[in-house]
Design a protein around this motif. Structure first.
Motif, short mmCIF file in Angstrom:
data_model
loop_
_atom_site.label_atom_id
_atom_site.label_comp_id
_atom_site.label_asym_id
_atom_site.label_seq_id
_atom_site.Cartn_x
_atom_site.Cartn_y
_atom_site.Cartn_z
N ARG A 194 -7.49 -0.75 7.14
CA ARG A 194 -7.69 0.58 6.57
C ARG A 194 -6.65 0.90 5.48
O ARG A 194 -6.64 1.99 4.94
CB ARG A 194 -7.61 1.64 7.68
N ARG A 195 -5.77 -0.04 5.23
CA ARG A 195 -4.70 0.11 4.23
C ARG A 195 -3.73 1.22 4.59
O ARG A 195 -3.13 1.87 3.72
CB ARG A 195 -5.28 0.31 2.82
N TYR A 196 -3.55 1.42 5.89
CA TYR A 196 -2.51 2.33 6.37
C TYR A 196 -1.18 1.59 6.47
O TYR A 196 -0.13 2.21 6.55
CB TYR A 196 -2.87 2.90 7.73
N LEU A 197 -1.27 0.26 6.52
CA LEU A 197 -0.10 -0.61 6.57
C LEU A 197 -0.27 -1.70 5.52
O LEU A 197 -1.40 -2.08 5.18
CB LEU A 197 0.04 -1.26 7.95
N VAL A 201 0.86 -1.19 0.00
CA VAL A 201 0.00 0.00 0.00
C VAL A 201 0.89 1.23 0.00
O VAL A 201 2.05 1.17 0.41
CB VAL A 201 -0.92 0.04 1.25
N PRO A 202 0.40 2.34 -0.50
CA PRO A 202 1.20 3.57 -0.46
C PRO A 202 1.60 3.90 0.97
O PRO A 202 0.84 3.67 1.91
CB PRO A 202 0.26 4.63 -1.03
N ALA A 203 2.78 4.42 1.15
CA ALA A 203 3.24 4.78 2.49
C ALA A 203 2.27 5.77 3.12
O ALA A 203 1.92 6.78 2.52
CB ALA A 203 4.64 5.39 2.41
N SER A 204 1.79 5.45 4.33
CA SER A 204 0.81 6.29 5.00
C SER A 204 1.49 7.15 6.06
O SER A 204 2.19 6.64 6.93
CB SER A 204 -0.27 5.43 5.66
N ASN A 205 1.26 8.45 5.95
CA ASN A 205 1.84 9.38 6.92
C ASN A 205 0.87 9.73 8.05
O ASN A 205 1.10 10.67 8.79
CB ASN A 205 2.29 10.66 6.21
N ILE A 206 -0.24 8.96 8.15
CA ILE A 206 -1.22 9.23 9.20
C ILE A 206 -0.58 8.94 10.55
O ILE A 206 -0.06 7.85 10.78
CB ILE A 206 -2.47 8.36 9.01
N PRO A 207 -0.60 9.90 11.48
CA PRO A 207 0.04 9.69 12.79
C PRO A 207 -0.70 8.67 13.64
O PRO A 207 -1.92 8.48 13.51
CB PRO A 207 -0.01 11.09 13.42
N ARG A 258 4.34 9.13 18.38
CA ARG A 258 3.41 10.08 17.79
C ARG A 258 3.56 10.17 16.27
O ARG A 258 2.77 10.83 15.60
CB ARG A 258 3.61 11.47 18.39
N GLY A 259 4.58 9.52 15.74
CA GLY A 259 4.86 9.62 14.31
C GLY A 259 3.90 8.81 13.46
O GLY A 259 2.89 8.28 13.94
N PRO A 260 4.19 8.71 12.16
CA PRO A 260 3.32 7.98 11.23
C PRO A 260 3.19 6.51 11.59
O PRO A 260 4.15 5.89 12.07
CB PRO A 260 4.03 8.16 9.87
N ILE A 261 2.02 5.95 11.32
CA ILE A 261 1.78 4.54 11.62
C ILE A 261 2.71 3.65 10.80
O ILE A 261 3.08 2.56 11.23
CB ILE A 261 0.30 4.18 11.32
N LYS A 262 3.14 4.14 9.61
CA LYS A 262 4.01 3.34 8.74
C LYS A 262 5.37 3.06 9.38
O LYS A 262 6.06 2.13 8.98
CB LYS A 262 4.22 4.04 7.39
N GLU A 263 5.74 3.87 10.38
CA GLU A 263 7.04 3.70 11.02
C GLU A 263 7.02 2.73 12.19
O GLU A 263 8.06 2.47 12.80
CB GLU A 263 7.55 5.07 11.48
N VAL A 264 5.84 2.20 12.52
CA VAL A 264 5.73 1.26 13.63
C VAL A 264 6.24 -0.11 13.18
O VAL A 264 5.72 -0.71 12.24
CB VAL A 264 4.27 1.13 14.12
#
Length: 238
Positions: free
Chosen positions: A131-134, A37-43, A80-86
């Motif tokens: 949700r396709r955030y990851l 999925v596209p990289a998600s920057n949602i915190p 607190r950062g983007p979910i993609k970084e977890v």
């Protein structure tokens, strides 16, 4: 169009076919693309709020929602950062940083508490994948080792100890002790119960399927001692 010479293209193709066995390169590419999925920057705090809102819309029990909010609040502060970084390392670092409450003198969380936090973070990451955030192949908590929970020896209170507890407790705690101690109602089930579920006249408690841990309706007998304690406290509903 990709700026590759023919010999490099052929080399890549042959190497890929060796790795794929009987599958074609196009099949492998389609499968890989479907899991990305596209990289998600949602915190992370925003994803947590979306999860809580969904649980409320689905009418999950308030104790469950409160537990999610309390445990994930710490994770929102930790990352607190983007979910993609977890990553797996992120989750492990969060669990290792957890500390007991001020009243707890133990140097670290119990294995059960640590596993509960691990499980809640897993709920969050699974939600993010839906949700396709990851990406679908994100490991979630599968690579985060569970703490070993040691089975503790069960303690049986004497009649005198139960009497001391009941005469010293608040009304709310008295009811908790009565239903759990004398009828074996589970904590989570008790939090979902209503007074209408306790039929003192006929002598049984109805644990509705929706309120039961096993999702199966069952009847619990009200013993004489429980009836005696409940009679002055009981209400018709609430």
């Amino acid at each position: 169009p990709y700026g590759l010479t023919l010999d490099v293209a052929v080399k890549d193709y042959v190497e890929a076919r060796k790795l794929l066995g009987g599958y074609t390169l196009a099949e492998a590419a389609r499968s890989f693309a479907a899991t990305r999925v596209p990289a998600s920057n949602i915190p992370v705090p925003q994803v947590i709020q979306e999860l809580i809102d969904l649980k409320k819309r689905n009418e999950k029990t308030q104790p469950y929602i409160t537990d999610l909010e309390n445990r994930l609040a710490g994770f929102a502060v930790f990352h607190r950062g983007p979910i993609k970084e977890v990553t797996t390392d992120t989750v492990e670092a969060f669990l290792n940083a957890l500390k007991p409450g001020a009243r707890n003198k133990k140097p670290k969380l119990s294995a059960r508490s640590r596993n509960n936090y691990r499980s809640v973070v897993g709920v969050l990451l699974n939600f993010a994948k839906k949700r396709r955030y990851l990406p679908k192949d994100h490991p979630g908590i599968t690579e985060v080792e569970k703490a070993e929970e040691r089975t503790q020896e069960e303690v049986v209170f004497t009649a005198e100890q139960m009497r001391t507890l009941l005469t010293s407790a608040s009304r709310t705690m008295t009811l908790y002790i009565l239903f759990c101690g004398f009828a074996g109602v589970r904590h989570a089930e008790l939090m979902r119960m209503d007074w209408s579920d306790a039929d003192l006249k006929n002598g049984y408690i109805t644990i509705q399927a929706a309120k039961a841990k096993t999702k199966v309706r069952r009847l619990v007998r009200i013993p004489d001692n429980l009836r005696a304690w409940l009679t002055p406290l009981a209400r018709e509903a609430g």
